[in-house]
Design a protein around this motif. Structure first.
Motif, PDB file in Angstrom:
ATOM      1  N   SER A 185      11.819  29.145   0.946  1.00 53.58           N
ATOM      2  CA  SER A 185      12.843  30.172   1.126  1.00 53.58           C
ATOM      3  C   SER A 185      12.732  30.837   2.502  1.00 53.58           C
ATOM      4  N   ASP A 186      11.478  30.997   3.018  1.00 57.03           N
ATOM      5  CA  ASP A 186      11.306  31.514   4.373  1.00 57.03           C
ATOM      6  C   ASP A 186      11.940  30.570   5.386  1.00 57.03           C
ATOM      7  N   TYR A 187      11.667  29.283   5.205  1.00 55.60           N
ATOM      8  CA  TYR A 187      12.221  28.261   6.104  1.00 55.60           C
ATOM      9  C   TYR A 187      13.742  28.271   6.057  1.00 55.60           C
ATOM     10  N   ASP A 188      14.316  28.366   4.867  1.00 51.85           N
ATOM     11  CA  ASP A 188      15.771  28.354   4.727  1.00 51.85           C
ATOM     12  C   ASP A 188      16.416  29.562   5.404  1.00 51.85           C
ATOM     13  N   VAL A 189      15.739  30.698   5.343  1.00 48.10           N
ATOM     14  CA  VAL A 189      16.281  31.914   5.954  1.00 48.10           C
ATOM     15  C   VAL A 189      16.366  31.783   7.470  1.00 48.10           C
ATOM     16  N   VAL A 190      15.328  31.236   8.092  1.00 51.25           N
ATOM     17  CA  VAL A 190      15.244  31.207   9.549  1.00 51.25           C
ATOM     18  C   VAL A 190      15.847  29.947  10.153  1.00 51.25           C
ATOM     19  N   SER A 191      15.774  28.845   9.436  1.00 58.64           N
ATOM     20  CA  SER A 191      16.108  27.539  10.002  1.00 58.64           C
ATOM     21  C   SER A 191      17.528  27.431  10.546  1.00 58.64           C
ATOM     22  N   GLY A 192      18.519  27.665   9.697  1.00 56.62           N
ATOM     23  CA  GLY A 192      19.907  27.495  10.118  1.00 56.62           C
ATOM     24  C   GLY A 192      20.229  26.072  10.524  1.00 56.62           C
ATOM     25  N   GLY A 193      19.475  25.092  10.013  1.00 58.06           N
ATOM     26  CA  GLY A 193      19.735  23.696  10.333  1.00 58.06           C
ATOM     27  C   GLY A 193      19.288  23.282  11.725  1.00 58.06           C
ATOM     28  N   ARG A 194      18.499  24.112  12.399  1.00 57.22           N
ATOM     29  CA  ARG A 194      18.099  23.822  13.777  1.00 57.22           C
ATOM     30  C   ARG A 194      16.921  22.854  13.846  1.00 57.22           C
ATOM     31  N   GLU A 195      16.783  22.187  14.990  1.00 55.42           N
ATOM     32  CA  GLU A 195      15.609  21.372  15.243  1.00 55.42           C
ATOM     33  C   GLU A 195      14.394  22.285  15.368  1.00 55.42           C
ATOM     34  N   PHE A 196      13.224  21.746  15.114  1.00 55.05           N
ATOM     35  CA  PHE A 196      12.021  22.579  15.092  1.00 55.05           C
ATOM     36  C   PHE A 196      10.792  21.752  15.431  1.00 55.05           C
ATOM     37  N   ILE A 197       9.715  22.468  15.701  1.00 58.52           N
ATOM     38  CA  ILE A 197       8.391  21.872  15.863  1.00 58.52           C
ATOM     39  C   ILE A 197       7.417  22.689  15.035  1.00 58.52           C
ATOM     40  N   ILE A 198       6.628  22.012  14.201  1.00 55.36           N
ATOM     41  CA  ILE A 198       5.535  22.661  13.471  1.00 55.36           C
ATOM     42  C   ILE A 198       4.272  22.474  14.295  1.00 55.36           C
ATOM     43  N   ARG A 199       3.576  23.567  14.575  1.00 58.41           N
ATOM     44  CA  ARG A 199       2.359  23.512  15.372  1.00 58.41           C
ATOM     45  C   ARG A 199       1.159  23.953  14.545  1.00 58.41           C
ATOM     46  N   VAL A 200       0.107  23.135  14.581  1.00 59.60           N
ATOM     47  CA  VAL A 200      -1.196  23.502  14.028  1.00 59.60           C
ATOM     48  C   VAL A 200      -2.228  23.123  15.086  1.00 59.60           C
ATOM     49  N   LYS A 201      -2.862  24.115  15.666  1.00 56.54           N
ATOM     50  CA  LYS A 201      -3.770  23.893  16.795  1.00 56.54           C
ATOM     51  C   LYS A 201      -3.017  23.107  17.876  1.00 56.54           C
ATOM     52  N   ASP A 202      -3.531  21.954  18.312  1.00 55.64           N
ATOM     53  CA  ASP A 202      -2.872  21.189  19.368  1.00 55.64           C
ATOM     54  C   ASP A 202      -1.974  20.085  18.819  1.00 55.64           C
ATOM     55  N   TYR A 203      -1.725  20.088  17.536  1.00 50.94           N
ATOM     56  CA  TYR A 203      -0.927  19.026  16.909  1.00 50.94           C
ATOM     57  C   TYR A 203       0.487  19.517  16.632  1.00 50.94           C
ATOM     58  N   ARG A 204       1.440  18.578  16.666  1.00 53.55           N
ATOM     59  CA  ARG A 204       2.841  18.902  16.447  1.00 53.55           C
ATOM     60  C   ARG A 204       3.440  17.968  15.389  1.00 53.55           C
ATOM     61  N   ILE A 205       4.324  18.524  14.604  1.00 52.90           N
ATOM     62  CA  ILE A 205       5.099  17.744  13.629  1.00 52.90           C
ATOM     63  C   ILE A 205       6.550  18.191  13.780  1.00 52.90           C
ATOM     64  N   ASN A 206       7.468  17.234  13.901  1.00 53.16           N
ATOM     65  CA  ASN A 206       8.876  17.623  14.130  1.00 53.16           C
ATOM     66  C   ASN A 206       9.799  17.209  12.998  1.00 53.16           C
ATOM     67  N   ARG A 207       9.208  16.956  11.831  1.00 53.88           N
ATOM     68  CA  ARG A 207      10.023  16.567  10.673  1.00 53.88           C
ATOM     69  C   ARG A 207       9.343  17.032   9.408  1.00 53.88           C
ATOM     70  N   ILE A 208      10.121  17.457   8.427  1.00 49.85           N
ATOM     71  CA  ILE A 208       9.590  17.793   7.106  1.00 49.85           C
ATOM     72  C   ILE A 208      10.036  16.717   6.128  1.00 49.85           C
ATOM     73  N   ASN A 209       9.073  16.009   5.554  1.00 46.00           N
ATOM     74  CA  ASN A 209       9.376  14.955   4.584  1.00 46.00           C
ATOM     75  C   ASN A 209       9.877  15.562   3.278  1.00 46.00           C
ATOM     76  N   GLU A 210      10.758  14.846   2.604  1.00 46.64           N
ATOM     77  CA  GLU A 210      11.186  15.256   1.270  1.00 46.64           C
ATOM     78  C   GLU A 210      10.094  14.979   0.245  1.00 46.64           C
ATOM     79  N   TYR A 211       9.295  13.950   0.478  1.00 48.24           N
ATOM     80  CA  TYR A 211       8.159  13.591  -0.374  1.00 48.24           C
ATOM     81  C   TYR A 211       7.164  12.866   0.520  1.00 48.24           C
TER      82      TYR A 211
END
Length: 278
Positions: A185-211
């Motif tokens: 729900s946090d993601y849905d509030v802020v996202s607005g369908g925009r592209e994104f990058i998830i950052r953890v330390k020096d690693y990046r993820i640019n997609r959220i899997n459905e499963y």
């Protein structure tokens, strides 16, 4: 109808503790149905206990009694507690576990369980469960609680900004999956369908899997080639989870913690493209 009683403890299975607790319950409560949620909570880890029972309890029917014996020594300062919330009853010590389960929600009723002062913690918990099964109201079982103990928690530290969500890793499961406190729900509030990058330390993820195996491929051999790839997804309780595809905590395959040094309390951010229109 049988009364369901769930058990969540840090007892493990090596010793007699789980069996002894079940024996006490069956000896005092006729016709109940015991369900194990987990007995492998890390020793004295109230954060893990709160997460596990919080993720599981609402899958049970209303009226279920949940005994949580983790860091559960009852003292003058940490009293035996029974809480009614969302049609369920939670019996534990007032050590912060209930505040983690509740999050930002409010409980309906809570009491400190009356006992003779000589009973051990598990005996108090079983005695309370017995009284609930006999139909007694909370007001008869204990004295009203003005406020339960609420320590500073990792799970409360989520920041929502116009182009960024900041959270933390709060739990590692037995597969090595790292669960954050960022809710869908946090993601849905802020996202607005925009592209994104998830950052953890020096690693990046640019997609959220459905499963977990959501790689848009159909060949099993090709899927196996993705083993070890860092992925993100929302788990069954809608919390953002960081993991490796085919994470193997007990072999050379490794986990994000083992291979990338991701740990509890590490910051996780989702950064959204500010140039994309909502």
């Amino acid at each position: 109808m049988q009364r369901i009683i769930t058990l969540t403890t840090d007892f493990g299975y090596r010793d007699h503790y789980v069996g002894a607790l079940k024996g006490k319950i069956y000896s005092n409560i006729i016709g109940c149905n015991l369900v194990d949620i987990s007995h492998e909570i890390k020793k004295y880890n109230t954060e893990d206990a709160g997460f596990v029972i919080g993720a599981a309890f609402n899958k049970f029917p209303q009226g279920t009694i949940h005994i949580i014996a983790v860091d559960a020594t009852v003292t003058e300062y940490t009293k035996a507690l029974c809480v009614e919330y969302d049609g369920h009853y939670f019996i534990t010590a007032d050590n912060g576990i209930m505040s983690i389960i509740l999050g930002e929600e409010e409980y309906e009723k809570a009491v400190y369980i009356k006992h003779d002062g000589m009973m051990k913690s598990n005996d108090i918990f079983v005695y309370c469960a017995y009284q609930l099964c006999e139909g007694r109201k909370l007001e008869e079982i204990g004295t009203p609680v003005e406020a339960i103990y609420s320590p500073s928690r990792l799970a409360s530290n989520v920041s929502l900004q116009a182009h960024k969500i900041t959270g933390k890793i709060i739990y590692e499961d037995s597969y090595g999956n790292l669960v954050t406190n960022i809710h869908r729900s946090d993601y849905d509030v802020v996202s607005g369908g925009r592209e994104f990058i998830i950052r953890v330390k020096d690693y990046r993820i640019n997609r959220i899997n459905e499963y977990y195996a959501d790689f848009k491929i159909s060949d099993r051999a090709t899927l196996k080639e993705r083993a070890g790839e860092l992925v993100a997804l929302f788990n069954d309780v809608n919390l953002l989870t960081i993991t490796l595809f085919y994470s193997k905590p007990d072999s050379h395959g490794g986990t994000p913690r083992q291979l990338m040094n991701f740990n509890l309390n590490d910051t996780v951010t989702i950064e959204f493209d500010p140039d994309t229109q909502y």
